[in-house]
Motif scaffolding. Structure first.
Motif, PDB file in Angstrom:
ATOM      1  N   UNK A  88       1.104  -1.185   0.148  1.00 17.17           N
ATOM      2  CA  UNK A  88       0.189   0.151   0.209  1.00 17.17           C
ATOM      3  C   UNK A  88       0.731   1.344  -0.296  1.00 17.17           C
ATOM      4  N   UNK A  89       0.417   2.495  -0.659  1.00 16.53           N
ATOM      5  CA  UNK A  89       0.879   3.220  -0.608  1.00 16.53           C
ATOM      6  C   UNK A  89       0.335   4.458   0.864  1.00 16.53           C
ATOM      7  N   UNK A  90       0.586   5.563   1.100  1.00 13.73           N
ATOM      8  CA  UNK A  90      -0.123   6.316   1.163  1.00 13.73           C
ATOM      9  C   UNK A  90       0.387   7.464   1.589  1.00 13.73           C
ATOM     10  N   UNK A 115       1.491   5.723  10.889  1.00 12.74           N
ATOM     11  CA  UNK A 115       1.177   5.609   9.981  1.00 12.74           C
ATOM     12  C   UNK A 115       1.367   4.163   9.264  1.00 12.74           C
ATOM     13  N   UNK A 116       2.190   3.708   9.182  1.00  3.83           N
ATOM     14  CA  UNK A 116       2.943   2.279   8.242  1.00  3.83           C
ATOM     15  C   UNK A 116       3.131   1.008   9.697  1.00  3.83           C
ATOM     16  N   UNK A 117       2.880   1.493  10.589  1.00  4.89           N
ATOM     17  CA  UNK A 117       1.959  -0.141  11.658  1.00  4.89           C
ATOM     18  C   UNK A 117       0.841  -0.219  11.575  1.00  4.89           C
ATOM     19  N   UNK A 118      -0.166   1.117  11.247  1.00  4.42           N
ATOM     20  CA  UNK A 118      -1.652   1.150  11.180  1.00  4.42           C
ATOM     21  C   UNK A 118      -2.206   0.456   9.961  1.00  4.42           C
ATOM     22  N   UNK A 126      -3.396  -3.285  10.218  1.00  5.98           N
ATOM     23  CA  UNK A 126      -5.087  -3.644  10.221  1.00  5.98           C
ATOM     24  C   UNK A 126      -6.017  -4.301   8.721  1.00  5.98           C
ATOM     25  N   UNK A 127      -4.337  -4.006   7.571  1.00  7.86           N
ATOM     26  CA  UNK A 127      -5.039  -4.956   6.299  1.00  7.86           C
ATOM     27  C   UNK A 127      -3.938  -6.493   6.683  1.00  7.86           C
ATOM     28  N   UNK A 128      -3.112  -6.879   7.444  1.00  3.83           N
ATOM     29  CA  UNK A 128      -2.594  -7.809   8.074  1.00  3.83           C
ATOM     30  C   UNK A 128      -1.754  -7.987   6.951  1.00  3.83           C
ATOM     31  N   UNK A 129      -0.747  -7.131   6.743  1.00  7.32           N
ATOM     32  CA  UNK A 129       0.463  -7.496   5.680  1.00  7.32           C
ATOM     33  C   UNK A 129       1.544  -8.434   6.390  1.00  7.32           C
ATOM     34  N   UNK A 130       1.544  -9.238   5.499  1.00  9.45           N
ATOM     35  CA  UNK A 130       3.028  -9.923   5.910  1.00  9.45           C
ATOM     36  C   UNK A 130       4.412  -8.557   5.426  1.00  9.45           C
ATOM     37  N   UNK A 131       5.410  -9.423   6.428  1.00  6.08           N
ATOM     38  CA  UNK A 131       6.840  -8.988   6.698  1.00  6.08           C
ATOM     39  C   UNK A 131       7.112  -7.877   5.532  1.00  6.08           C
ATOM     40  N   UNK A 160       7.757  -2.632   2.650  1.00  3.62           N
ATOM     41  CA  UNK A 160       7.879  -2.160   0.964  1.00  3.62           C
ATOM     42  C   UNK A 160       6.566  -1.188   1.202  1.00  3.62           C
ATOM     43  N   UNK A 161       5.696  -0.490   2.263  1.00  2.00           N
ATOM     44  CA  UNK A 161       4.384   0.379   2.311  1.00  2.00           C
ATOM     45  C   UNK A 161       4.986   1.584   2.064  1.00  2.00           C
TER      46      UNK A 161
END
Length: 136
Positions: free
Chosen positions: A64-66, A91-94, A98-103, A108-109
């Motif tokens: 994702x990109x914010x 923000x990266x942690x959130x 929330x999206x249950x991203x893998x490591x 790379x977010x």
């Protein structure tokens, strides 16, 4: 006003919208304080399958990109670098939680802080802090 626009694959967002909105709002409040809660604006943009590519190769599971619109003055303060670090981390942690991203996706977010000078931002048709009188 902190404005966050999250772009992520639609399949990543689906069913996580409320959790992500709450997590992002809490992340901003965790850095700024509770006074900022009513000012946090969040837009979630889900990108359909086949419309995201990395390195010229379509991917259904991008990081994702914010884009985080922030008043330039917040970053120009003596503690501005610390504020930037804390916002990017929170923000990266959130997003990752929330999206249950893998490591790999978490690593790379992208969180892009976009400083907005008051003289170049308008709300309701008027520049913020505009002290000039309009002719009428």
């Amino acid at each position: 006003m902190p404005h966050l626009t999250v772009q992520a694959a639609e399949v990543q967002l689906a069913g996580h919208e409320d959790t992500l909105i709450t997590a992002l709002t809490d992340a901003v409040v965790g850095v700024y304080g509770d006074w900022a809660r009513p000012l946090v604006v969040i837009r979630l943009v889900g990108v359909p399958t086949g419309r995201w590519a990395v390195g010229g190769v379509p991917t259904d599971n991008p990081a994702p990109e914010v884009a985080f619109g922030i008043r330039a003055g917040a970053l120009a303060r003596p503690d501005g670098r610390d504020i930037a670090r804390r916002l990017v981390a929170a923000v990266t942690d959130a997003v990752a939680t929330a999206l249950e991203l893998d490591d790999d996706l978490r690593a790379t977010t992208i969180v892009e802080l976009i400083p907005q000078p008051d003289e170049l931002v308008g709300v309701g048709g008027t520049l913020i802090n505009d002290t000039t009188e309009t002719e009428g």
